[in-house]
Design a protein around this motif. Sequence first.
Motif, PDB file in Angstrom:
ATOM      1  N   ILE A  42       0.848  -1.193   0.000  1.00 43.13           N
ATOM      2  CA  ILE A  42       0.000   0.000   0.000  1.00 43.13           C
ATOM      3  C   ILE A  42       0.880   1.238   0.000  1.00 43.13           C
ATOM      4  N   ASN A  43       0.641   2.114  -0.949  1.00 39.77           N
ATOM      5  CA  ASN A  43       1.409   3.350  -1.081  1.00 39.77           C
ATOM      6  C   ASN A  43       0.626   4.491  -0.428  1.00 39.77           C
ATOM      7  N   HIS A  44       0.969   4.823   0.821  1.00 38.90           N
ATOM      8  CA  HIS A  44       0.232   5.859   1.543  1.00 38.90           C
ATOM      9  C   HIS A  44       0.522   7.255   1.000  1.00 38.90           C
ATOM     10  N   GLY A  74       0.495 -11.133   8.746  1.00 37.25           N
ATOM     11  CA  GLY A  74       1.037 -10.000   9.489  1.00 37.25           C
ATOM     12  C   GLY A  74       1.179  -8.770   8.612  1.00 37.25           C
ATOM     13  N   ARG A  75       1.733  -7.708   9.204  1.00 40.33           N
ATOM     14  CA  ARG A  75       1.916  -6.462   8.465  1.00 40.33           C
ATOM     15  C   ARG A  75       3.226  -5.804   8.867  1.00 40.33           C
ATOM     16  N   ARG A  76       3.733  -4.971   7.983  1.00 40.32           N
ATOM     17  CA  ARG A  76       4.934  -4.183   8.249  1.00 40.32           C
ATOM     18  C   ARG A  76       4.647  -2.760   7.787  1.00 40.32           C
ATOM     19  N   GLN A  77       4.882  -1.783   8.667  1.00 43.10           N
ATOM     20  CA  GLN A  77       4.566  -0.397   8.356  1.00 43.10           C
ATOM     21  C   GLN A  77       5.827   0.444   8.258  1.00 43.10           C
ATOM     22  N   GLU A  78       5.870   1.295   7.232  1.00 42.86           N
ATOM     23  CA  GLU A  78       6.938   2.260   7.024  1.00 42.86           C
ATOM     24  C   GLU A  78       6.292   3.635   6.898  1.00 42.86           C
ATOM     25  N   PRO A  79       7.082   4.712   6.903  1.00 43.91           N
ATOM     26  CA  PRO A  79       6.488   6.058   6.864  1.00 43.91           C
ATOM     27  C   PRO A  79       5.492   6.278   5.722  1.00 43.91           C
ATOM     28  N   LYS A  81       4.809   3.633   3.217  1.00 44.50           N
ATOM     29  CA  LYS A  81       4.355   2.379   2.627  1.00 44.50           C
ATOM     30  C   LYS A  81       3.980   1.392   3.721  1.00 44.50           C
ATOM     31  N   GLU A  82       3.136   0.458   3.344  1.00 46.17           N
ATOM     32  CA  GLU A  82       2.721  -0.586   4.276  1.00 46.17           C
ATOM     33  C   GLU A  82       2.650  -1.903   3.521  1.00 46.17           C
ATOM     34  N   TYR A  83       3.005  -2.984   4.203  1.00 49.33           N
ATOM     35  CA  TYR A  83       3.028  -4.306   3.588  1.00 49.33           C
ATOM     36  C   TYR A  83       2.159  -5.253   4.414  1.00 49.33           C
ATOM     37  N   ILE A  84       1.250  -5.939   3.746  1.00 46.97           N
ATOM     38  CA  ILE A  84       0.395  -6.925   4.406  1.00 46.97           C
ATOM     39  C   ILE A  84       0.729  -8.290   3.822  1.00 46.97           C
ATOM     40  N   PHE A  85       1.061  -9.240   4.691  1.00 48.05           N
ATOM     41  CA  PHE A  85       1.519 -10.555   4.256  1.00 48.05           C
ATOM     42  C   PHE A  85       0.380 -11.568   4.353  1.00 48.05           C
TER      43      PHE A  85
END
Length: 215
Positions: A42-44, A74-79, A81-85
């Motif tokens: 996801i491109n925030h 799970g998920r990983r969040q960055e400033p 971008k976000e990644y959902i696995f």
Amino acid sequence: MQATAFVEDWLCSNTILGEGAYGEVRLLIHRTTEEKIACKIINHAKYKNASTNINREVVIHKMLDHENIIKYYGRRQEPFKEYIFLEYAAGGELFQLIEPDVGMPSCDAQKYTKQLLCGLKYLHNLGITHRDIKPENLLISHDGELKISDFGMATMFRFKGKERLMDKKCGTKPYLAPEVLREPYKAQPADLWSCGVVLVAMLTGVYCPNRGGIS
């Protein structure tokens, strides 16, 4: 298959598994075990209003554990971008198995419909409505099991035994129950109507190629 380093022990391939409202889904491959999972990116920065919808999707999806529903890992969040696995379904979309104007063998349509209804019953028993059942959101595992995916429009219709009517017009038009476009509606019958349209598509090959939603 080309791939680039993503996180420790995982490679992100150039294979795009699908595209959603807020980004794309790519294939991740473990360096040593070659295990494969799907990663929704996801491109925030591009989609400013994504956070609320993504958070709701994650809250609902992480509650679920059923053989006919794609697993959330799970998920990983960055400033920005976000990644959902998620579980990887090697068989692709049900959409790809429907031959235009032909459909598929009735025995296959019967099998997939049974699995779809099994997964949907599980959701409804938890008080959750999917609200966007369509062949593109139904994935097939490597062993031919149908799995419901994409909970971006899902919501609770029952909480602590109290049900509420739905008043948001959302979904994909060819698969919507008529009442969704007119007035507040009950969640469960609307999902079941969509399942019926999917069954017709599987048996006849008649479906709408427009993948756009209405909300």
